[in-house]
Design a protein around this motif. Structure first.
Motif, PDB file in Angstrom:
ATOM      1  N   SER A  65       0.829  -1.206   0.000  1.00 37.35           N
ATOM      2  CA  SER A  65       0.000   0.000   0.000  1.00 37.35           C
ATOM      3  C   SER A  65       0.863   1.255   0.000  1.00 37.35           C
ATOM      4  CB  SER A  65      -0.936   0.023   1.208  1.00 37.35           C
ATOM      5  OG  SER A  65      -0.206   0.190   2.402  1.00 37.35           O
ATOM      6  N   ASN A  66       0.244   2.327  -0.436  1.00 32.58           N
ATOM      7  CA  ASN A  66       0.817   3.675  -0.359  1.00 32.58           C
ATOM      8  C   ASN A  66      -0.163   4.554   0.398  1.00 32.58           C
ATOM      9  OD1 ASN A  66       3.235   3.504  -1.965  1.00 32.58           O
ATOM     10  ND2 ASN A  66       1.939   3.362  -3.774  1.00 32.58           N
ATOM     11  N   THR A  67       0.356   5.455   1.209  1.00 29.80           N
ATOM     12  CA  THR A  67      -0.451   6.514   1.805  1.00 29.80           C
ATOM     13  C   THR A  67       0.192   7.831   1.396  1.00 29.80           C
ATOM     14  OG1 THR A  67      -1.086   5.118   3.672  1.00 29.80           O
ATOM     15  CG2 THR A  67      -1.383   7.487   3.935  1.00 29.80           C
ATOM     16  N   PHE A  68      -0.579   8.649   0.713  1.00 25.26           N
ATOM     17  CA  PHE A  68      -0.118   9.952   0.231  1.00 25.26           C
ATOM     18  C   PHE A  68      -0.495  11.008   1.270  1.00 25.26           C
ATOM     19  CE2 PHE A  68      -0.595   7.319  -3.457  1.00 25.26           C
ATOM     20  CZ  PHE A  68       0.381   7.726  -4.345  1.00 25.26           C
ATOM     21  N   HIS A  69       0.506  11.727   1.771  1.00 26.89           N
ATOM     22  CA  HIS A  69       0.307  12.797   2.749  1.00 26.89           C
ATOM     23  C   HIS A  69       0.504  14.117   2.007  1.00 26.89           C
ATOM     24  CE1 HIS A  69       0.734   9.632   5.772  1.00 26.89           C
ATOM     25  NE2 HIS A  69       1.795   9.237   5.088  1.00 26.89           N
ATOM     26  N   PHE A  70      -0.506  14.985   2.041  1.00 25.34           N
ATOM     27  CA  PHE A  70      -0.473  16.201   1.232  1.00 25.34           C
ATOM     28  C   PHE A  70       0.081  17.420   1.963  1.00 25.34           C
ATOM     29  CE2 PHE A  70      -4.009  13.626  -0.555  1.00 25.34           C
ATOM     30  CZ  PHE A  70      -3.345  13.241  -1.703  1.00 25.34           C
ATOM     31  N   GLY A  71       0.338  17.314   3.251  1.00 23.16           N
ATOM     32  CA  GLY A  71       0.983  18.393   3.978  1.00 23.16           C
ATOM     33  C   GLY A  71       0.045  19.430   4.557  1.00 23.16           C
TER      34      GLY A  71
END
Length: 147
Positions: A65-71
């Motif tokens: 899995s990937n988790t994208f953190h947008f800041g």
């Protein structure tokens, strides 16, 4: 022994790539994100070969899995998606306020191994790797009447 080798595998640190390019965007503009695995180390489906007790052992990281953190406090995931660019990318985010944010991707790798060219078998456990922070400048466009 194979599990120990998996644990010390130098995994690729995923990099958050964004479109529009240049790590600059506008408020209220949809942005497309991709997890990039082109750095040093072993990424998804790349094979690391070691010798254990005289046998050739292949270790293959598998993307779980990937988790994208947008800041800006929001994220997408965990997802099996690597994202993608415009127009078909499925990891999108729209920033609502101007400022500088720090985006990143956290990847969970599973693993498989094969001995002496045999069939790949799943390894127990996972490895969680967070990539480097990518600063993104979010700007606000203003209109003005010009005669």
């Amino acid at each position: 022994m194979v599990q120990a080798q998996f644990a010390i595998t130098p995994f690729v640190k995923p990099k958050a790539m964004m479109e529009p390019v240049g790590n600059r965007t506008l408020v209220n503009l949809p942005n497309y994100f991709t997890a990039d695995f082109s750095g040093a180390g072993y990424g998804p489906d790349e094979i690391r070969t070691v010798t254990l007790l005289g046998h050739k052992v292949q270790i293959k990281p598998i993307l779980k899995s990937n988790t994208f953190h947008f800041g800006d406090g929001s994220s997408v995931g965990p997802t099996e998606s690597r994202g993608g660019g415009y127009p078909n990318g499925d990891v999108k985010h729209t920033y609502l306020k101007r400022g500088t944010v720090s985006a990143s991707v956290t990847t969970v790798y599973g693993g498989q191994f094969a001995v002496d060219g045999g069939t790949f078998t799943d390894l127990p456990g996972t490895a969680t790797i967070t990539g480097p922070v990518q600063p993104i400048q979010v700007l606000e466009a203003t209109g003005r009447l010009v005669r």
